[in-house]
Design an enzyme around this catalytic site. Structure first.
Site, PDB file in Angstrom:
ATOM      1  N   ASP A  25       0.816  -1.218   0.000  1.00  0.00           N
ATOM      2  CA  ASP A  25       0.000   0.000   0.000  1.00  0.00           C
ATOM      3  C   ASP A  25       0.852   1.272   0.000  1.00  0.00           C
ATOM      4  OD1 ASP A  25      -2.349  -1.594   0.231  1.00  0.00           O
ATOM      5  OD2 ASP A  25      -2.020  -1.767   2.379  1.00  0.00           O
ATOM      6  N   GLU A  27     -11.180   0.755  -3.978  1.00  0.00           N
ATOM      7  CA  GLU A  27     -10.473   1.239  -2.780  1.00  0.00           C
ATOM      8  C   GLU A  27      -9.250   2.035  -3.209  1.00  0.00           C
ATOM      9  OE1 GLU A  27      -9.769  -2.527  -0.856  1.00  0.00           O
ATOM     10  OE2 GLU A  27      -8.276  -3.154  -2.314  1.00  0.00           O
TER      11      GLU A  27
HETATM   12  C1  6LW Z   1      -5.730  -2.019   1.769  1.00  0.00           C
HETATM   13  C2  6LW Z   1      -6.402  -2.067   0.488  1.00  0.00           C
HETATM   14  C3  6LW Z   1      -5.653  -3.162  -0.077  1.00  0.00           C
HETATM   15  O1  6LW Z   1      -6.167  -1.152   2.727  1.00  0.00           O
HETATM   16  O2  6LW Z   1      -5.570  -4.111   0.862  1.00  0.00           O
HETATM   17  O3  6LW Z   1      -4.383  -3.963  -1.773  1.00  0.00           O
HETATM   18  C4  6LW Z   1      -5.851  -3.488   2.089  1.00  0.00           C
HETATM   19  N1  6LW Z   1      -5.086  -3.087  -1.182  1.00  0.00           N
HETATM   20  O4  6LW Z   1      -6.348  -0.938  -0.296  1.00  0.00           O
HETATM   21  C5  6LW Z   1      -4.845  -3.908   3.067  1.00  0.00           C
HETATM   22  O5  6LW Z   1      -3.552  -3.702   2.543  1.00  0.00           O
END
Ligand code: 6LW
Length: 524
Positions: free
Chosen positions: A34, A189
């Site tokens: 991240d 996300e």
């Molecule tokens: C993070 C989300 C993700 O918050 O996995 O790969 C979660 N992305 O964006 C935990 O790393």
């Protein structure tokens, strides 16, 4: 004379042009997921998520985006981060770092805790503020500053959602508004907002953090939408034909930065499966890709939306760094910021002896549970092929107390090589695995009376961990264990393998401690 000066100049400028070509991915190897990046002049700062580990949110500095030095951690005090009962699926999720008018802001989520919060500092090498809690939920918060306003984006209810906040107080100044749901991939996300050529660009990740991971982008003339997706989405993924057979998989969760020379770059997470397998053990790592971003056009990541291990592209002038030292002898009586603990450690259990050994004091907390913080301190495994070793002496121990070296993925996935106190005063060296609910002793060897300090070694070749010990100069092989069982695909969670020094009072009686005289990690 003029000619000599000119040829010197030409020689050095061609050398610097050479230095400014090519690099290797990942730029930050091992469990460093991240990534988020910001620029201040010619300096770049990058943060990663940290889950159940303390201190939280490792912070890196670079002058070239290729070579990174960990200069600290953003969350170094319990008042900033409570990690009680956290494990590799909770705690500190994805952070964002931004710089605005002399202040650095880091915003992240304590999952299982109180949600989204900001910490800030004017000196990133110093301490960061106590948390400022935010009202909007969801994970992966990010900040965008413009005209004296601060906007927050995150993903409550699986929708990228925007509001205006006061970053000093956390107060929400406008209602949360859903602005984009992505292109249909699961888990929209990791949102970040940027402004370029009069457009607001919204970069996100979709598809989940496994093999279907992708980065997509949308834009709008108005900050709160409507946002229209790039017809060429995804701009980065290895789930498509272009990523087939690539030794890097799961590319996603990205952030963009404009370099001091006007070039654009993207940092993202991805993982390297064990060659020939679909499992990965090293966690999600930080990768770098060049971006072409023409005026009014959509950004294009590294030509075809993939990244490679060997990147043969022009870079900023490179400033190579020495990297993590192979050998730590604890004589400085401090641990560098790469060392991490499980949950909030009890600092009374971590001491240095006068002669410069790391003394760990045992508690009842074991490596097999997330109920409490065991006495455990670790470094990340950053390479498939490596050797890690330490020398340990277990002292004042009662039968069943133990101390050693753990190849630790999470609390039900670890391989432990340790000294154990036996009835009658002698000690054994033991190789044990913990997988799911199973605990199994692979080997145990009773040591001679008064064995004292024993060297413990684990070697890795990507597919296997091979364990041995050395006593009084004599080497003894113990066995090997398959790495697949420690992989993210088997163990779950969001972290990667770390190599931990630990002590546990399995007898339940206080008093045992262990002196570690060094820790060595060599890339093979
Ligand atoms: C993070 C989300 C993700 O918050 O996995 O790969 C979660 N992305 O964006 C935990 O790393």
């Amino acid at each position: 004379m003029k000619h000599i000066a000119l040829s010197f100049l030409l020689f050095f400028s061609s050398l610097s042009a050479l230095w400014a070509q090519g690099y290797r991915n990942p730029v930050i190897p091992g469990y460093h997921p991240d990534p988020s990046v910001c620029r201040v002049g010619e300096d770049y700062y990058l943060v990663n998520s940290s889950f159940q580990y303390f201190p939280g949110v490792p912070l890196f500095h670079s002058r070239d985006l290729v070579h990174w030095e960990q200069i600290g951690n953003c969350l170094t005090r319990e008042s900033q981060v409570s990690l009680k009962h956290t494990n590799s699926g909770s705690g500190i999720f994805a952070p964002t770092i931004r710089y605005h008018e002399g202040t650095f802001y880091m915003v992240t989520t304590n999952v299982g805790g109180k949600g989204n919060f900001i910490v800030h500092t004017t000196d990133p090498r110093g301490e960061w503020s106590d948390p400022i809690w935010l009202e909007q939920g969801g994970i992966d918060p990010s900040l965008y500053f413009e005209n004296g306003k601060c906007y927050l984006v995150s993903n409550p209810d699986g929708y990228i959602t925007l509001c205006e906040i006061n970053p000093q107080t956390g107060e929400q100044l406008s209602p949360s508004k859903k602005i984009w749901g992505g292109t249909g991939g699961r888990y929209p996300e990791a949102p970040h907002l940027y402004k370029k050529d009069g457009w607001y660009y919204l970069l996100i990740a979709e598809g989940g953090t496994e093999y279907g991971h992708a980065v997509t982008i949308a834009r709008s003339r108005i900050i709160d939408g409507p946002y229209l997706g790039n017809p060429a989405n995804p701009i980065l993924t290895h789930a498509n034909k272009n990523g087939e057979g690539n030794p890097i998989q799961g590319t996603g969760h990205a952030d963009l930065v404009e370099a001091s020379d006007g070039s654009w770059w993207l940092v993202c997470l991805a993982f390297r499966p064990i060659p020939g397998k679909t499992h990965h053990t090293l966690g999600r790592e930080t990768f770098l890709a060049p971006v072409r971003w023409d005026a009014n056009a959509w950004p294009v990541v590294n030509g075809n939306g993939t990244v490679a291990l060997e990147m043969n592209v022009p870079t900023l002038l490179q400033h190579p760094l020495p990297g993590r030292p192979e050998y730590t002898d604890f004589k400085s009586k401090t641990l560098s910021p790469e060392w991490i603990y499980l949950q909030n450690p009890d600092s009374a259990n971590y001491l240095f002896t006068r002669d410069g050994r790391l003394r760990l004091c045992a508690s009842r907390a074991t490596l097999d549970s997330d109920a409490a913080s065991p006495t455990f301190v670790a470094l990340r495994q950053e390479h498939f092929a490596m050797e890690a070793s330490t020398a340990v002496r277990l002292q004042e121990a009662r039968p069943r107390d133990e101390a050693g070296l753990s190849v630790y993925m999470e609390y039900h996935s670890h391989y432990d090589l340790f000294l154990r106190q036996e009835d009658g005063g002698r000690q054994s060296v033991v190789l044990r695995y913990r997988l799911g609910e199973m605990t199994h002793i692979e080997r145990e060897v009773l040591l001679p009376e008064g064995a004292g300090e024993v060297e413990l070694t684990v070697q890795s070749d990507a597919e296997f961990y091979t364990f041995s010990y050395t006593l009084r100069g004599e080497f003894h092989a113990l066995g090997r264990m398959n790495a697949l069982y420690l992989s993210s695909e088997t163990a779950g969670g969001f972290t990667g393998v770390v190599l931990g020094l630990y002590v546990v009072s399995a007898s339940g009686q206080p008093g045992a401690n262990a002196d570690f005289s060094y820790f060595k990690y060599v890339r093979k």
